[in-house]
Structures are given as C-alpha cells and as structure tokens.
Design a protein around this motif. Structure first.
Motif: not given
Length: 324
Positions: A109-135
């Motif tokens: 609307n006629g007003v100059a608005i400063p903008v810029g590009t960002i890359n926010l750091p993001l963590a990707n933790p994970a928990n993986l479980w695997y199990a087998v049982g036999r009788v």
C-alpha cells in the motif's frame, strides 16, 4: 554454507547411542526354550539449518512498519487487526535472532517493507526400537508349539510438514509395526504331519502435527503459516492370518495340501485441505485480507476398508529317484 548464514560457524553436534542385548535359554528342561533380542538407537543433534526450509519474512523493522500501513480498499480496522494478529508468531522467531540474507523491500500500500530470507536451525532427534521374542515348547512327543513376537518402533519428531519456522508448525513421523505369530506342529503318523499357523500384524504410520488446527496460509514467494495442506495423514492396519498345511509322504511322493485365510482392516487418513488453504499473491494482498483463493475439502479421501482373502492349494513333490 546454510549453517553459516544461520549464524552456526561449527559443524552441529551429532550423537548416536546404540545399545542391544540378547538372552535365551531353557525355561523347562528339554521342553520349553526362549530367546529375546532388543536393540535401541538414540539420535541427538544440535539444531541444524539444513533440517529446515527457508522462508522470506519481514525483518523486525519491517514487522513494525506493517502497523503503519494504510488500510486497503474497503478494508475495515477489524480486518487489519486480525491480519496483523496472525503474524504475532513472528515475535517468537525474532527472539531467536535469525540471520537475514537476501534483504530487500516489498511495497505494501505504498509503504516499503524490509524483508529477508531466514533458515532457522532445527534439531531432528529420533528414537528407534527393535525387539524380537520367541518361545518354543514341546507339548508331547508329537506336538510342538512356538510363538514369535517382533516389534519395530520409530519416533522422529520435526521431520515433516511446514519446517520454515522450527518446530512451530512442523510434524513428526511415528512408525510402529508389531508381528505376532504362533504355530502348532503335530506329527500324526511317521508319514503325516500337520502344521497350523496364526499371525497378527499391526501397523501404524502417523504424522502428528505440532499445530493441527490452524489453516494453511501461503503468501506466494514469502512464507507459509500453519502446517502444510497435505496434512493430516496417516494409516492404521490390522491383519489376521490363519493357515493350515498337511504333508503326507509316500514313497517318492511328498503331498502337501492346505489353505490360507486372511482378514485385513485398513484405515487410511488422507484429510488433505481439510483445515482450509488460503493463498495470497503477495504480502500486500495478505495485509489487505484479499485472498487469491480458498481451498477447503468438503469431503476427504479418508477411507476405512475391510477385506477377506482365501487361498487353497495342493502340491506334489515327486522324486525321479532317491538321489534327486
């Protein structure tokens, strides 16, 4: 390079912890035996800008300037207040002191608005479980029972949906598969053996969102508010299977015959566009509350299916002579 632009000058820490164990042995001498295996994988890392998606947003000065932009054509004060309020989450982003690149001005609307590009750091933790049982259990000289259980469980937060603003609008991935299998083998006669099997398989694939309610709002060329349009989604499956096989040996012939019956129950959640998807051509049209279009699913592709399957067979393994 992406991390340097985000203010990270060292390689982000990455830790992987892996542990496992096996145990087995007799429960009842010469009758019952067991075996168990478990494996765990734990992933932890420092926030990494390579895990996120870039976004172009108003700088802090640009955000402040938006409050002084004149109203758009036929726009009410209430409308402008609502549009500015939907951007309040940016204060959380500014508090993280993001590094801006590719800074420029866009006109609103006629007003100059400063903008810029960002890359926010993001963590990707994970928990993986695997199990087998036999009788394994010897019921009698003619009867053998066994049971097996397998589980694969994975939890990975912040790997899906909108990754432009850290974990604000992100989604996770949850995978869980369980397999139960039991069998009973009976020696009817020295020439006749019967084996009955039962199996149950349970599967879950889910993408839980951190913000499951907000509509998806996209400002073309800049950024997206809320989770992506192709969420929520997921799948849940239950499968039951019954199988019986009888084997009869006579001379050079080994006859096998039996059947297999299975039942599958599947729920597939594909509620795309169910939260509403607003598209704006640019920041000016967004602030003026003039959407280019709205997509809202009145009916979704989610389905709940049931299926029975049957199969029967007869087979003869014939030896030409005793050496073959």
């Amino acid at each position: 390079l992406v991390n340097k632009r985000a203010g990270i000058n060292q390689n982000p820490r990455f830790n992987r912890n892996q542990a496992g164990a096996t145990v087995g042995g007799p429960v009842v001498k010469n009758k019952t035996f067991f075996f168990a295996l478990i494996e765990a994988n734990r992933f932890r890392q420092a926030p990494d800008a390579r895990n996120s998606t870039n976004a172009t947003i108003p700088t802090q000065a640009g955000f402040a300037a938006l409050r002084n932009v004149p109203l758009g054509p036929d726009q009410t004060t209430e409308s402008r207040t609502a549009m500015l309020g939907s951007l309040d989450f940016l204060n959380q982003i500014y508090a993280r002191n993001p590094g801006f690149t590719n800074q420029r001005n866009v006109t609103v609307n006629g007003v100059a608005i400063p903008v810029g590009t960002i890359n926010l750091p993001l963590a990707n933790p994970a928990n993986l479980w695997y199990a087998v049982g036999r009788v394994d259990h010897t019921l009698s000289q003619k009867d053998q029972l066994n049971y097996r259980y397998v589980i694969d469980d994975r939890n990975q937060p912040d790997v899906a949906s909108n990754l432009q603003f850290g974990n604000l609008f992100s989604g996770g991935q949850v995978i869980r598969r369980e397999n139960h299998q039991a069998s009973w083998t009976r020696l009817q006669t020295p020439k006749l053996v019967n084996e009955f099997r039962f199996a149950y398989v349970k599967g879950l694939l889910d993408f839980p969102e951190n913000d499951p309610r907000s509509a998806t709002t996209t400002i073309t060329g800049l950024f997206t508010i809320g989770g992506l349009a192709n969420f929520p989604q997921g799948r849940k499956q239950d499968q039951f299977q019954w199988q019986d096989t009888m084997t009869y040996t006579a001379g050079r012939h080994s006859l096998k015959f039996g059947g297999n019956i299975s039942y599958v129950k599947l729920f597939n959640n594909s509620a795309f566009n169910s939260k509403g998807v607003w598209n704006f051509d640019n920041l000016q049209e967004f602030l003026n509350n003039r959407a280019a279009n709205l997509q809202l699913a009145l009916d979704v592709a989610t389905f709940d299916a049931r299926e029975w399957n049957q199969a029967y067979f007869i087979q003869d393994d014939f030896k030409v002579n005793k050496n073959l």
